[in-house]
Design a protein around this motif. Structure first.
Motif, PDB file in Angstrom:
ATOM      1  N   UNK A  73      -1.527   6.684   2.683  1.00  0.00           N
ATOM      2  CA  UNK A  73      -1.404   8.134   2.902  1.00  0.00           C
ATOM      3  C   UNK A  73       0.008   8.537   3.307  1.00  0.00           C
ATOM      4  N   UNK A  74       0.750   7.621   3.932  1.00  0.00           N
ATOM      5  CA  UNK A  74       2.133   7.958   4.286  1.00  0.00           C
ATOM      6  C   UNK A  74       2.949   8.266   3.036  1.00  0.00           C
ATOM      7  N   UNK A  75       2.561   7.676   1.927  1.00  0.00           N
ATOM      8  CA  UNK A  75       3.229   7.948   0.654  1.00  0.00           C
ATOM      9  C   UNK A  75       3.080   9.429   0.296  1.00  0.00           C
ATOM     10  N   UNK A  76       1.885   9.968   0.525  1.00  0.00           N
ATOM     11  CA  UNK A  76       1.615  11.383   0.252  1.00  0.00           C
ATOM     12  C   UNK A  76       2.562  12.256   1.072  1.00  0.00           C
ATOM     13  N   UNK A  90       0.831  -1.217   0.000  1.00  0.00           N
ATOM     14  CA  UNK A  90       0.000   0.000   0.000  1.00  0.00           C
ATOM     15  C   UNK A  90       0.861   1.260   0.000  1.00  0.00           C
ATOM     16  N   UNK A  91       2.011   1.203   0.650  1.00  0.00           N
ATOM     17  CA  UNK A  91       2.877   2.382   0.680  1.00  0.00           C
ATOM     18  C   UNK A  91       3.563   2.620  -0.660  1.00  0.00           C
ATOM     19  N   UNK A  92       3.722   1.572  -1.435  1.00  0.00           N
ATOM     20  CA  UNK A  92       4.450   1.659  -2.698  1.00  0.00           C
ATOM     21  C   UNK A  92       3.516   1.842  -3.893  1.00  0.00           C
ATOM     22  N   UNK A  93       2.319   1.277  -3.808  1.00  0.00           N
ATOM     23  CA  UNK A  93       1.393   1.253  -4.940  1.00  0.00           C
ATOM     24  C   UNK A  93       1.099   2.609  -5.587  1.00  0.00           C
TER      25      UNK A  93
END
Length: 186
Positions: A101-104, A34-37
């Protein structure tokens, strides 16, 4: 963008907040994915969709709406035996949404690109945070093994790795002290 390593580390830090009994190998793998997608949107370049388009890089897949949708979707598909509206279902949705959301957050802390469409599809304006200490990662695995890639790794160790480790340590100590207090009372 931050590298896949930094994004995956965010899933570990977020997941450590939950009780160990709530986690499994599937939980950790899906959290990291989910963090990479969101960066799968680089495929849009191949389809001729420009960076600044709502479906372009750091567009809709880097939004809070996408994070919530992915959290629900991952929970519904991979945890079918858990009712989505149950406490455990909502906790899983929250976890996977926060991982996404951490990706954001991490991308908004980088020093390159056009920003992040946090509020897409309602607003495609690209945003950065005022403070951008993370070295932007090159797109493509081959480009990562270069001087630029090394600068990214050093930057992420300082701005993602160390804070994540401190957070994980803090959470571990908190859980340990809470368990000792519970043990002593019984």
């Amino acid at each position: 963008m931050a590298s896949a390593f930094a994004h995956a580390l965010a899933a570990v830090a977020i997941g450590k907040t939950l009780p160990a009994k709530s986690t499994s190998a599937k939980f950790w793998i899906l959290g990291a994915l989910c963090t990479i997608l969101p960066d799968a949107d680089v495929l849009m370049f191949k389809l001729g969709i420009p960076y600044e388009h709502v479906l372009g890089h750091r567009g809709f897949s880097h939004s809070l709406v996408f994070a919530l949708l992915l959290g629900v979707l991952v929970t519904a598909i991979f945890f079918r035996s858990i009712k989505l509206t149950s406490k455990q279902g909502l906790l899983l949705i929250l976890f996977f949404s926060l991982c996404t959301a951490s990706h954001i957050l991490l991308d908004a802390l980088t020093n390159g690109g056009l920003g992040v469409a946090v509020f897409a599809p309602f607003d495609n304006t690209r945003h950065f945070l005022p403070w951008r200490p993370i070295q932007v990662s090159p797109i493509g695995i081959g480009n990562f093994f270069s001087e630029w890639g090394w600068r990214v790794i050093k930057s992420e160790v300082v701005w993602v790795g160390l804070p994540s480790l401190v957070y994980i340590l803090f959470i571990s100590i908190f859980k340990l002290s809470k368990n000792r207090t519970t043990f002593i009372k019984h």
